[in-house]
Motif scaffolding. Structure first.
Motif, PDB file in Angstrom:
ATOM      1  N   ARG A   1       0.908  -1.052  -0.185  1.00 40.79           N
ATOM      2  CA  ARG A   1       0.110  -0.093  -0.003  1.00 40.79           C
ATOM      3  C   ARG A   1       0.925   1.304  -0.086  1.00 40.79           C
ATOM      4  O   ARG A   1       1.918   1.300   0.688  1.00 40.79           O
ATOM      5  CB  ARG A   1      -1.032   0.045   1.324  1.00 40.79           C
ATOM      6  N   ARG A   2       0.547   2.041  -0.707  1.00 47.40           N
ATOM      7  CA  ARG A   2       1.438   3.351  -0.883  1.00 47.40           C
ATOM      8  C   ARG A   2       0.784   4.376   0.285  1.00 47.40           C
ATOM      9  O   ARG A   2      -0.359   4.550   0.475  1.00 47.40           O
ATOM     10  CB  ARG A   2       1.149   4.118  -2.339  1.00 47.40           C
ATOM     11  N   ASN A   3       1.845   5.061   1.011  1.00 49.81           N
ATOM     12  CA  ASN A   3       1.550   5.751   1.766  1.00 49.81           C
ATOM     13  C   ASN A   3       0.927   7.258   1.609  1.00 49.81           C
ATOM     14  O   ASN A   3       1.719   7.807   0.578  1.00 49.81           O
ATOM     15  CB  ASN A   3       2.987   6.067   2.727  1.00 49.81           C
ATOM     16  N   PRO A   4       0.081   7.824   2.198  1.00 46.83           N
ATOM     17  CA  PRO A   4      -0.700   8.892   1.662  1.00 46.83           C
ATOM     18  C   PRO A   4       0.416  10.187   2.011  1.00 46.83           C
ATOM     19  O   PRO A   4       0.331  11.259   1.558  1.00 46.83           O
ATOM     20  CB  PRO A   4      -1.981   9.028   2.642  1.00 46.83           C
ATOM     21  N   ARG A   5       1.321   9.928   3.005  1.00 49.06           N
ATOM     22  CA  ARG A   5       2.253  11.009   3.248  1.00 49.06           C
ATOM     23  C   ARG A   5       3.031  11.602   2.385  1.00 49.06           C
ATOM     24  O   ARG A   5       3.454  12.719   2.195  1.00 49.06           O
ATOM     25  CB  ARG A   5       3.046  10.781   4.547  1.00 49.06           C
ATOM     26  N   GLN A   6       3.393  10.368   1.500  1.00 43.07           N
ATOM     27  CA  GLN A   6       4.322  10.949   0.289  1.00 43.07           C
ATOM     28  C   GLN A   6       3.602  11.894  -0.624  1.00 43.07           C
ATOM     29  O   GLN A   6       4.097  12.898  -1.322  1.00 43.07           O
ATOM     30  CB  GLN A   6       4.661   9.499  -0.548  1.00 43.07           C
ATOM     31  N   THR A   7       2.245  11.534  -0.913  1.00 43.95           N
ATOM     32  CA  THR A   7       1.608  12.688  -1.723  1.00 43.95           C
ATOM     33  C   THR A   7       1.551  14.027  -0.636  1.00 43.95           C
ATOM     34  O   THR A   7       1.264  15.036  -1.531  1.00 43.95           O
ATOM     35  CB  THR A   7       0.096  11.952  -1.848  1.00 43.95           C
ATOM     36  N   PHE A   8       1.381  13.982   0.400  1.00 42.38           N
ATOM     37  CA  PHE A   8       1.099  15.028   1.365  1.00 42.38           C
ATOM     38  C   PHE A   8       2.598  15.828   0.994  1.00 42.38           C
ATOM     39  O   PHE A   8       2.364  17.043   0.771  1.00 42.38           O
ATOM     40  CB  PHE A   8       1.052  14.496   2.763  1.00 42.38           C
ATOM     41  N   HIS A   9       3.498  15.325   1.084  1.00 39.52           N
ATOM     42  CA  HIS A   9       4.797  16.187   0.832  1.00 39.52           C
ATOM     43  C   HIS A   9       4.984  16.562  -0.487  1.00 39.52           C
ATOM     44  O   HIS A   9       5.459  17.673  -0.803  1.00 39.52           O
ATOM     45  CB  HIS A   9       5.934  15.130   0.969  1.00 39.52           C
ATOM     46  N   PHE A  10       4.401  15.945  -1.456  1.00 41.59           N
ATOM     47  CA  PHE A  10       4.442  16.348  -2.732  1.00 41.59           C
ATOM     48  C   PHE A  10       3.419  17.401  -2.967  1.00 41.59           C
ATOM     49  O   PHE A  10       4.032  18.390  -3.539  1.00 41.59           O
ATOM     50  CB  PHE A  10       3.985  15.025  -3.695  1.00 41.59           C
ATOM     51  N   LEU A  11       2.503  17.380  -2.306  1.00 46.59           N
ATOM     52  CA  LEU A  11       1.497  18.678  -2.348  1.00 46.59           C
ATOM     53  C   LEU A  11       2.252  20.073  -1.936  1.00 46.59           C
ATOM     54  O   LEU A  11       1.994  21.106  -2.294  1.00 46.59           O
ATOM     55  CB  LEU A  11       0.396  18.454  -1.549  1.00 46.59           C
ATOM     56  N   LEU A  12       2.931  19.771  -0.434  1.00 50.25           N
ATOM     57  CA  LEU A  12       3.716  20.637   0.231  1.00 50.25           C
ATOM     58  C   LEU A  12       4.715  21.586  -1.012  1.00 50.25           C
ATOM     59  O   LEU A  12       4.856  22.596  -0.871  1.00 50.25           O
ATOM     60  CB  LEU A  12       4.214  20.423   1.142  1.00 50.25           C
ATOM     61  N   ALA A  13       5.317  20.527  -1.669  1.00 50.10           N
ATOM     62  CA  ALA A  13       6.478  20.935  -2.643  1.00 50.10           C
ATOM     63  C   ALA A  13       5.823  21.638  -3.854  1.00 50.10           C
ATOM     64  O   ALA A  13       6.146  22.631  -4.360  1.00 50.10           O
ATOM     65  CB  ALA A  13       7.267  19.712  -3.121  1.00 50.10           C
ATOM     66  N   LEU A  14       4.767  21.131  -4.157  1.00 48.27           N
ATOM     67  CA  LEU A  14       3.889  21.941  -5.461  1.00 48.27           C
ATOM     68  C   LEU A  14       3.415  23.205  -5.066  1.00 48.27           C
ATOM     69  O   LEU A  14       3.438  24.036  -5.874  1.00 48.27           O
ATOM     70  CB  LEU A  14       2.685  20.905  -6.013  1.00 48.27           C
ATOM     71  N   THR A  15       3.094  23.320  -3.780  1.00 45.78           N
ATOM     72  CA  THR A  15       2.483  24.677  -3.288  1.00 45.78           C
ATOM     73  C   THR A  15       3.568  25.470  -3.211  1.00 45.78           C
ATOM     74  O   THR A  15       3.468  26.687  -3.627  1.00 45.78           O
ATOM     75  CB  THR A  15       1.679  24.468  -2.004  1.00 45.78           C
ATOM     76  N   ALA A  16       4.694  25.126  -2.717  1.00 41.89           N
ATOM     77  CA  ALA A  16       5.982  26.090  -2.766  1.00 41.89           C
ATOM     78  C   ALA A  16       6.232  26.499  -4.196  1.00 41.89           C
ATOM     79  O   ALA A  16       6.595  27.434  -4.482  1.00 41.89           O
ATOM     80  CB  ALA A  16       6.938  25.265  -1.971  1.00 41.89           C
ATOM     81  N   VAL A  17       6.324  25.423  -5.057  1.00 38.02           N
ATOM     82  CA  VAL A  17       6.592  25.753  -6.672  1.00 38.02           C
ATOM     83  C   VAL A  17       5.666  26.674  -7.239  1.00 38.02           C
ATOM     84  O   VAL A  17       6.155  27.866  -7.541  1.00 38.02           O
ATOM     85  CB  VAL A  17       6.856  24.651  -7.346  1.00 38.02           C
ATOM     86  N   MET A  18       4.445  26.699  -6.799  1.00 34.89           N
ATOM     87  CA  MET A  18       3.429  27.284  -7.281  1.00 34.89           C
ATOM     88  C   MET A  18       3.722  28.744  -6.580  1.00 34.89           C
ATOM     89  O   MET A  18       3.462  29.865  -7.414  1.00 34.89           O
ATOM     90  CB  MET A  18       2.136  26.861  -7.038  1.00 34.89           C
ATOM     91  N   GLY A  19       3.819  28.942  -5.570  1.00 33.55           N
ATOM     92  CA  GLY A  19       3.989  30.137  -4.783  1.00 33.55           C
ATOM     93  C   GLY A  19       5.403  30.779  -5.311  1.00 33.55           C
ATOM     94  O   GLY A  19       5.430  32.022  -5.647  1.00 33.55           O
TER      95      GLY A  19
END
Length: 131
Positions: free
Chosen positions: A12-30
């Motif tokens: 099972r894939r960990n949803p925390r990996q996606t959480f970290h990706f969302l944080l990184a994507l938000t930083a890049v968008m900003g």
């Protein structure tokens, strides 16, 4: 006769990996928004569309992984709700998932949104410095 190998369950894939990706994507968008603001240029439409699409897809991936981890069966209507109206669907999902701990789920969601706001703001400030 050949011996049958036992079927193993896929990891099972960990949803925390996606959480970290969302944080990184938000930083890049900003960062990109801050860069364009610092140069007084309009942000390109293609960037806005691509970033929103990737963000929406990442939220859906998080939803799928979280339902898998918690053993919740996804419906087509739930999938569409998350894809089309994520700001409404995710809180509804979290409240349904945390039946006995709804206040805790709401508090975690508010902290999550606050963290995203801070990360995006830092990205905007850094982008303006780089401009």
């Amino acid at each position: 006769m050949s011996a049958a190998l036992p079927m193993t369950e896929p990891p099972r894939r960990n949803p925390r990996q996606t959480f970290h990706f969302l944080l990184a994507l938000t930083a890049v968008m900003g960062l990109v928004s801050g860069f364009y603001d610092g140069r007084h240029w309009p942000e390109p439409l293609w960037w806005t569309v691509v970033a929103a699409g990737v963000l929406n897809f990442a939220i859906f991936v998080w939803y799928c992984r979280d339902t898998d981890v918690h053993g919740i069966r996804r419906s087509r209507a739930g999938n569409l709700f998350v894809i089309l109206l994520a700001p409404l669907a995710v809180p509804v999902y979290l409240l349904r998932r945390a039946a006995g701990h709804r206040w805790r789920a709401l508090l975690r969601m508010v902290l999550f949104l606050l963290l995203f706001f801070v990360v995006e703001t830092l990205g905007v400030l850094l982008g303006e410095l780089l401009a």
